[in-house]
Design an enzyme around this catalytic site. Structure first.
Site, PDB file in Angstrom:
ATOM      1  N   HIS A 107       0.854  -1.195   0.000  1.00 40.81           N
ATOM      2  CA  HIS A 107       0.000   0.000   0.000  1.00 40.81           C
ATOM      3  C   HIS A 107       0.880   1.231   0.000  1.00 40.81           C
ATOM      4  CE1 HIS A 107      -3.042   2.908   1.202  1.00 40.81           C
ATOM      5  NE2 HIS A 107      -3.899   2.033   0.718  1.00 40.81           N
ATOM      6  N   ASP A 156      -7.974  -5.331  -0.116  1.00 40.43           N
ATOM      7  CA  ASP A 156      -8.461  -6.161  -1.215  1.00 40.43           C
ATOM      8  C   ASP A 156      -8.118  -7.640  -1.053  1.00 40.43           C
ATOM      9  OD1 ASP A 156      -9.591  -4.043  -2.705  1.00 40.43           O
ATOM     10  OD2 ASP A 156      -7.600  -3.426  -3.349  1.00 40.43           O
TER      11      ASP A 156
HETATM   12  N1  CMC Z   1       4.181  -7.656  -4.949  1.00 48.01           N
HETATM   13  C1  CMC Z   1       5.529  -7.605  -5.145  1.00 48.01           C
HETATM   14  N2  CMC Z   1       6.265  -6.509  -4.937  1.00 48.01           N
HETATM   15  C2  CMC Z   1       5.646  -5.406  -4.536  1.00 48.01           C
HETATM   16  C3  CMC Z   1       4.256  -5.363  -4.324  1.00 48.01           C
HETATM   17  C4  CMC Z   1       3.516  -6.540  -4.544  1.00 48.01           C
HETATM   18  N3  CMC Z   1       2.193  -6.572  -4.333  1.00 48.01           N
HETATM   19  N4  CMC Z   1       3.887  -4.123  -3.938  1.00 48.01           N
HETATM   20  C5  CMC Z   1       5.026  -3.399  -3.919  1.00 48.01           C
HETATM   21  N5  CMC Z   1       6.078  -4.175  -4.270  1.00 48.01           N
HETATM   22  C6  CMC Z   1       7.491  -3.778  -4.290  1.00 48.01           C
HETATM   23  C7  CMC Z   1       7.824  -2.940  -5.512  1.00 48.01           C
HETATM   24  O1  CMC Z   1       8.235  -3.757  -6.578  1.00 48.01           O
HETATM   25  C8  CMC Z   1       8.898  -2.043  -4.969  1.00 48.01           C
HETATM   26  O2  CMC Z   1      10.093  -2.819  -4.897  1.00 48.01           O
HETATM   27  P1  CMC Z   1      11.531  -2.092  -5.152  1.00 48.01           P
HETATM   28  O3  CMC Z   1      11.693  -1.103  -4.058  1.00 48.01           O
HETATM   29  O4  CMC Z   1      12.509  -3.206  -5.135  1.00 48.01           O
HETATM   30  O5  CMC Z   1      11.427  -1.441  -6.522  1.00 48.01           O
HETATM   31  C9  CMC Z   1       8.472  -1.781  -3.523  1.00 48.01           C
HETATM   32  O6  CMC Z   1       7.689  -2.916  -3.159  1.00 48.01           O
HETATM   33  C10 CMC Z   1       7.642  -0.503  -3.348  1.00 48.01           C
HETATM   34  O7  CMC Z   1       6.551  -0.580  -4.248  1.00 48.01           O
HETATM   35  P2  CMC Z   1       6.009   0.653  -5.080  1.00 48.01           P
HETATM   36  O8  CMC Z   1       5.384   0.137  -6.321  1.00 48.01           O
HETATM   37  O9  CMC Z   1       7.095   1.688  -5.229  1.00 48.01           O
HETATM   38  O10 CMC Z   1       4.928   1.210  -4.083  1.00 48.01           O
HETATM   39  P3  CMC Z   1       3.690   2.128  -4.443  1.00 48.01           P
HETATM   40  O11 CMC Z   1       3.360   2.866  -3.211  1.00 48.01           O
HETATM   41  O12 CMC Z   1       3.974   2.942  -5.673  1.00 48.01           O
HETATM   42  O13 CMC Z   1       2.544   1.085  -4.831  1.00 48.01           O
HETATM   43  C11 CMC Z   1       0.744  -0.439  -4.656  1.00 48.01           C
HETATM   44  C12 CMC Z   1       1.517   0.689  -3.968  1.00 48.01           C
HETATM   45  C13 CMC Z   1      -0.505  -0.743  -3.831  1.00 48.01           C
HETATM   46  C14 CMC Z   1       0.322   0.024  -6.057  1.00 48.01           C
HETATM   47  C15 CMC Z   1       1.641  -1.694  -4.747  1.00 48.01           C
HETATM   48  O14 CMC Z   1       1.990  -2.147  -3.456  1.00 48.01           O
HETATM   49  C16 CMC Z   1       0.976  -2.831  -5.534  1.00 48.01           C
HETATM   50  O15 CMC Z   1       1.111  -2.871  -6.770  1.00 48.01           O
HETATM   51  N6  CMC Z   1       0.257  -3.768  -4.857  1.00 48.01           N
HETATM   52  C17 CMC Z   1      -0.506  -4.805  -5.560  1.00 48.01           C
HETATM   53  C18 CMC Z   1      -1.848  -4.254  -6.039  1.00 48.01           C
HETATM   54  C19 CMC Z   1      -2.824  -4.016  -4.902  1.00 48.01           C
HETATM   55  O16 CMC Z   1      -3.021  -4.872  -4.040  1.00 48.01           O
HETATM   56  N7  CMC Z   1      -3.490  -2.856  -4.912  1.00 48.01           N
HETATM   57  C20 CMC Z   1      -4.513  -2.501  -3.900  1.00 48.01           C
HETATM   58  C21 CMC Z   1      -4.036  -1.402  -3.010  1.00 48.01           C
HETATM   59  S1  CMC Z   1      -5.053  -1.149  -1.555  1.00 48.01           S
HETATM   60  C22 CMC Z   1      -6.629  -0.647  -2.054  1.00 48.01           C
HETATM   61  C23 CMC Z   1      -6.689   0.309  -3.174  1.00 48.01           C
HETATM   62  O17 CMC Z   1      -6.047   1.364  -3.197  1.00 48.01           O
HETATM   63  O18 CMC Z   1      -7.472   0.039  -4.067  1.00 48.01           O
END
Ligand code: CMC
Length: 392
Positions: free
Chosen positions: A269, A326
């Site tokens: 998140h 989710d």
């Molecule tokens: N699986 C694998 N790696 C992950 C995941 C995941 N679900 N989420 C984040 N990471 C890694 C990402 O690759 C990055 O690694 P590194 O630092 O080595 O590059 C690190 O964790 C930080 O991730 P980020 O993408 O920079 O973080 P963000 O704040 O931009 O993204 C997020 C947040 C929710 C989009 C992301 O965690 C994600 O894609 N999660 C899976 C989709 C999901 O469950 N979304 C629902 C979110 S909660 C309810 C909503 O908002 O709808």
């Protein structure tokens, strides 16, 4: 532009000030208008929470009754809108139908154009009431069953479930436990400060865009798998793991592989660096509702095992990746009989009061300016124009 700050994804930018939702991502605290999410989810009706978000106070009995009456008065959609459903292809996504239909409400109920804030209560009630009718009608159309109209003797959630599942040959019994489970889920989704879809609602509204158009934009932003679409993606992922003989390792390895775009849906998140408090409540509710409905879902065990593995894996631990809202919500939606492609629509139903409250706050705030971020230009410097005849 000496003053431009580069903040991709707005990770460090506050786009507004707000009195609606408090979120502490380190401690896992979430409050709507000062009230703990745990209390609201346990003790309130969804429509009470909707009122709270819109009016900055919990309604007393009288206020709740007038709000309920407004919702009842606006539960139908214009009959002409029903023809729209016939023109979508059979496999149309319920999210695209929802955004189109909500946008079209502006043509049927244009009172917003005159003074957007004067009619906000009426428009808010219209939207909150009609969105569930639209969602249920789109489902009925997609499976070829006759539409079931809203009934004033049913609660907000009971009405939705009845419109979804009643048929002329098999009456649907609205079970209180099922209504309570849906009520809880909707409350947990009702607002979450400046997430992607809420920012889209505010962005469209900041140009003077009407509420229906702004909400329609929010629905489209919510659709993506990194946001609301994750609840659908979680179930697809758990089903894939199940079919793969519970080969968790394979999916964990894919999620860690930086050359593979796959992510574990339902984990991570932008703001929470610990457990998502909404996810905790949903996880606790799972067992109860599954046992009431006598549902044994193998995906629940798979979800629990996957969570256990993730919480003990260095990659996820070092990045503070915990289950989010989710991760378990889809297991409950499945148990209630909601089809997987409607999960994100359910998220939209829950988030709607938050979107409206945020839109209203933005429009009432004298400090609001049109949302217009800057950029860092990295394209060509000035180039000499070459006429078509001279181009190689
Ligand atoms: N699986 C694998 N790696 C992950 C995941 C995941 N679900 N989420 C984040 N990471 C890694 C990402 O690759 C990055 O690694 P590194 O630092 O080595 O590059 C690190 O964790 C930080 O991730 P980020 O993408 O920079 O973080 P963000 O704040 O931009 O993204 C997020 C947040 C929710 C989009 C992301 O965690 C994600 O894609 N999660 C899976 C989709 C999901 O469950 N979304 C629902 C979110 S909660 C309810 C909503 O908002 O709808």
């Amino acid at each position: 532009t000496g003053y431009t700050v580069f903040d991709t994804g707005y990770k460090n930018s506050a786009s507004c000030s707000s009195t609606i939702t408090f979120l502490d991502g380190k401690k896992g605290i979430l409050r709507y208008r000062g009230y703990a999410i745990e209390d609201l989810a346990e003790k309130c009706l969804f429509i009470e929470v909707a009122y709270l978000l819109l009016h900055n106070k919990l309604p007393n009995r009288e206020e709740l009754e007038s709000f309920r009456t407004l919702l009842e008065q606006h539960a139908l959609i214009h009959e002409d809108m029903i023809h729209f459903f016939d023109k979508f292809p059979p496999n149309a996504s319920p999210m695209s139908i929802l955004s189109v239909m909500v946008n079209s409400l502006h043509n049927f109920y244009p009172e917003m154009s005159a003074d957007p804030l004067e009619n906000i209560d009426m428009t808010a009630s219209r939207l909150i009431s009609k969105i569930r009718t639209i969602a249920a009608f789109s489902y009925k159309k997609s499976i070829g069953q006759p539409l079931v109209y809203p009934r004033n003797d049913l609660s907000y959630c009971g009405n939705f479930l009845n419109m979804m599942f009643n048929t002329p040959v098999r009456p649907y019994i609205v079970l209180p436990e099922v209504v309570a489970a849906l009520n809880k889920l909707l409350i947990l989704h009702a607002d979450h400060e400046q997430n992607c879809s809420t920012s889209a609602v505010r962005l469209v509204g900041s140009s003077g865009g009407n509420l229906y158009a702004s909400i329609s934009a929010g629905i489209n932003a919510l659709w993506g798998p990194l946001h609301g679409g994750a609840n659908e993606a979680v179930i697809q992922m758990l089903e894939a793991i199940h079919k793969d003989n519970n080969d968790y390792k394979k999916y964990i390895a894919k999620a860690k592989d930086k050359n593979d775009p796959f992510r574990l849906s339902g984990f991570g998140h932008r703001v929470y660096r610990t457990f998502d408090p909404r996810g905790k409540i949903i996880k606790d509710a799972c067992d109860g509702i599954l046992s009431v409905l006598n549902v044994q879902d193998p995906l629940l065990d798979i979800a629990r095992n996957l969570e256990e593995i993730v919480l003990n894996d260095d990659y996820f631990v070092s990045r503070n990746l915990y289950p989010n809202i989710d991760f378990y919500s889809g297991i409950i939606y499945r148990a209630l009989g909601i089809p997987t492609n409607m999960f994100t629509v359910m998220f939209a139903l829950g988030r709607l009061p938050g979107w409206i409250a945020q839109w209203r706050e933005m429009r009432e705030d004298k400090e609001t300016k049109i949302y217009r971020p800057r950029q860092i230009y990295i394209g060509f410097p000035a180039r000499k124009f070459v006429s078509l005849a001279e181009r190689s």
